[in-house]
Design a protein around this motif. Structure first.
Motif, PDB file in Angstrom:
ATOM      1  N   THR A   1       1.900  21.821 -25.392  1.00  0.00           N
ATOM      2  CA  THR A   1       0.700  22.206 -25.084  1.00  0.00           C
ATOM      3  C   THR A   1       0.167  21.323 -23.762  1.00  0.00           C
ATOM      4  O   THR A   1       0.184  20.021 -24.531  1.00  0.00           O
ATOM      5  N   ALA A   2      -0.539  21.690 -23.089  1.00  0.00           N
ATOM      6  CA  ALA A   2      -0.673  20.483 -21.692  1.00  0.00           C
ATOM      7  C   ALA A   2      -2.351  22.039 -20.542  1.00  0.00           C
ATOM      8  O   ALA A   2      -1.938  23.189 -21.282  1.00  0.00           O
ATOM      9  N   VAL A   3      -2.807  20.949 -19.640  1.00  0.00           N
ATOM     10  CA  VAL A   3      -3.312  22.020 -18.777  1.00  0.00           C
ATOM     11  C   VAL A   3      -1.743  21.616 -17.636  1.00  0.00           C
ATOM     12  O   VAL A   3      -1.638  20.669 -17.102  1.00  0.00           O
ATOM     13  N   TYR A   4      -1.793  23.345 -17.289  1.00  0.00           N
ATOM     14  CA  TYR A   4      -0.380  23.650 -16.080  1.00  0.00           C
ATOM     15  C   TYR A   4      -0.779  22.787 -14.628  1.00  0.00           C
ATOM     16  O   TYR A   4      -1.993  24.055 -14.525  1.00  0.00           O
ATOM     17  N   TYR A   5      -0.646  22.066 -13.607  1.00  0.00           N
ATOM     18  CA  TYR A   5      -1.224  21.809 -12.402  1.00  0.00           C
ATOM     19  C   TYR A   5       0.085  22.493 -11.426  1.00  0.00           C
ATOM     20  O   TYR A   5       1.285  21.916 -11.235  1.00  0.00           O
ATOM     21  N   CYS A   6      -0.259  23.135 -10.029  1.00  0.00           N
ATOM     22  CA  CYS A   6       0.870  23.113  -9.723  1.00  0.00           C
ATOM     23  C   CYS A   6       0.742  22.864  -8.129  1.00  0.00           C
ATOM     24  O   CYS A   6      -0.750  21.886  -8.474  1.00  0.00           O
ATOM     25  N   ALA A   7       1.153  23.034  -7.478  1.00  0.00           N
ATOM     26  CA  ALA A   7       1.291  21.421  -6.800  1.00  0.00           C
ATOM     27  C   ALA A   7       2.056  21.459  -5.321  1.00  0.00           C
ATOM     28  O   ALA A   7       2.972  22.081  -5.061  1.00  0.00           O
TER      29      ALA A   7
ATOM     30  N   GLY B   1      -2.696  30.541 -21.244  1.00  0.00           N
ATOM     31  CA  GLY B   1      -3.259  31.356 -22.492  1.00  0.00           C
ATOM     32  C   GLY B   1      -2.532  30.433 -23.908  1.00  0.00           C
ATOM     33  O   GLY B   1      -1.616  29.160 -24.217  1.00  0.00           O
ATOM     34  N   LEU B   2      -2.676  31.447 -25.354  1.00  0.00           N
ATOM     35  CA  LEU B   2      -2.267  31.138 -26.204  1.00  0.00           C
ATOM     36  C   LEU B   2      -1.025  31.399 -26.755  1.00  0.00           C
ATOM     37  O   LEU B   2      -0.933  32.807 -26.265  1.00  0.00           O
ATOM     38  N   VAL B   3      -0.073  30.859 -26.695  1.00  0.00           N
ATOM     39  CA  VAL B   3       0.930  31.529 -27.353  1.00  0.00           C
ATOM     40  C   VAL B   3       1.365  30.397 -28.473  1.00  0.00           C
ATOM     41  O   VAL B   3       1.539  29.388 -29.009  1.00  0.00           O
ATOM     42  N   GLN B   4       2.459  31.564 -29.870  1.00  0.00           N
ATOM     43  CA  GLN B   4       3.109  30.724 -30.825  1.00  0.00           C
ATOM     44  C   GLN B   4       4.382  30.491 -30.263  1.00  0.00           C
ATOM     45  O   GLN B   4       4.665  30.331 -29.316  1.00  0.00           O
ATOM     46  N   ALA B   5       5.071  29.622 -30.658  1.00  0.00           N
ATOM     47  CA  ALA B   5       6.325  28.471 -30.775  1.00  0.00           C
ATOM     48  C   ALA B   5       6.506  29.281 -30.919  1.00  0.00           C
ATOM     49  O   ALA B   5       7.240  30.615 -31.130  1.00  0.00           O
TER      50      ALA B   5
ATOM     51  N   GLN C   1      -0.685  17.732 -17.685  1.00  0.00           N
ATOM     52  CA  GLN C   1      -1.067  16.827 -18.550  1.00  0.00           C
ATOM     53  C   GLN C   1      -1.708  17.589 -19.561  1.00  0.00           C
ATOM     54  O   GLN C   1      -2.692  18.177 -19.804  1.00  0.00           O
ATOM     55  N   ALA C   2      -1.634  16.433 -20.729  1.00  0.00           N
ATOM     56  CA  ALA C   2      -1.752  16.994 -22.359  1.00  0.00           C
ATOM     57  C   ALA C   2      -3.173  15.376 -22.094  1.00  0.00           C
ATOM     58  O   ALA C   2      -3.118  14.641 -21.447  1.00  0.00           O
ATOM     59  N   PRO C   3      -3.639  16.035 -23.595  1.00  0.00           N
ATOM     60  CA  PRO C   3      -4.705  15.683 -23.678  1.00  0.00           C
ATOM     61  C   PRO C   3      -4.800  13.823 -24.193  1.00  0.00           C
ATOM     62  O   PRO C   3      -3.735  13.807 -25.031  1.00  0.00           O
TER      63      PRO C   3
ATOM     64  N   THR D   1      -4.136  25.170 -15.212  1.00  0.00           N
ATOM     65  CA  THR D   1      -4.337  26.082 -16.218  1.00  0.00           C
ATOM     66  C   THR D   1      -4.461  26.084 -17.540  1.00  0.00           C
ATOM     67  O   THR D   1      -2.723  25.591 -17.733  1.00  0.00           O
ATOM     68  N   GLN D   2      -4.623  26.471 -18.665  1.00  0.00           N
ATOM     69  CA  GLN D   2      -4.480  25.807 -20.204  1.00  0.00           C
ATOM     70  C   GLN D   2      -2.921  26.848 -20.421  1.00  0.00           C
ATOM     71  O   GLN D   2      -3.404  27.934 -20.493  1.00  0.00           O
ATOM     72  N   VAL D   3      -2.599  25.759 -21.929  1.00  0.00           N
ATOM     73  CA  VAL D   3      -1.156  26.648 -21.708  1.00  0.00           C
ATOM     74  C   VAL D   3      -1.376  25.617 -23.332  1.00  0.00           C
ATOM     75  O   VAL D   3      -1.332  24.694 -23.264  1.00  0.00           O
ATOM     76  N   THR D   4      -1.259  26.458 -24.572  1.00  0.00           N
ATOM     77  CA  THR D   4      -1.417  26.330 -25.965  1.00  0.00           C
ATOM     78  C   THR D   4      -0.375  26.662 -26.354  1.00  0.00           C
ATOM     79  O   THR D   4      -0.723  27.817 -26.705  1.00  0.00           O
TER      80      THR D   4
END
Length: 124
Positions: free
Chosen positions: A90-96, A9-13, A38-40, A118-121
């Motif tokens: 900030t990145a898409v987080y993947y479990c493996a 989700g979206l969270v503040q620093a 993985q970040a853009p 899952t996107q973390v911003t």
């Protein structure tokens, strides 16, 4: 095994998020588990790993002391508690999942199964 990540989700620093990854279709307790991100425009990078029993964990230097990986084998779920978040998280987080129990991998190419991400911003 199928992996389903959630909790982004979206969270503040400075804030916190808890990611979850539910496994199905396999014997969860026989896998070591990892989180990558993985970040853009960047390569996928290692974040944290936990062995099959939960007794051994390993973290990337960039998240050490802020993130905690854990697992509940009764619920077939691995978690990533992320505190003191920074914009650079900030990145898409993947479990493996890893089949080889002898080592905890930090290399994406050595992972056997991936979740969908899952996107973390983190806003500044």
């Amino acid at each position: 095994v199928q992996l389903q990540a959630s909790g982004g989700g979206l969270v503040q620093a400075g804030g916190s998020l808890r990611l979850s990854c539910a496994a199905s279709g396999g014997t969860f307790r026989t896998y070591n588990m990892d989180w990558f991100r993985q970040a853009p425009g960047k390569e996928r990078e290692f974040v944290a790993a936990i062995n099959w029993s939960g007794g051994v964990t390993y973290y990337a230097d960039s998240v050490k002391g802020r993130f905690t990986i854990s697992r509940d084998n009764a619920k077939n779920t691995v978690y990533l508690q992320m505190n003191s978040l920074k914009p650079e998280d900030t990145a898409v987080y993947y479990c493996a999942a890893e089949v080889d129990l002898l080592v905890l991998t930090t290399t994406p190419g050595e992972v056997d199964y991936w979740g969908q991400g899952t996107q973390v911003t983190v806003s500044s």
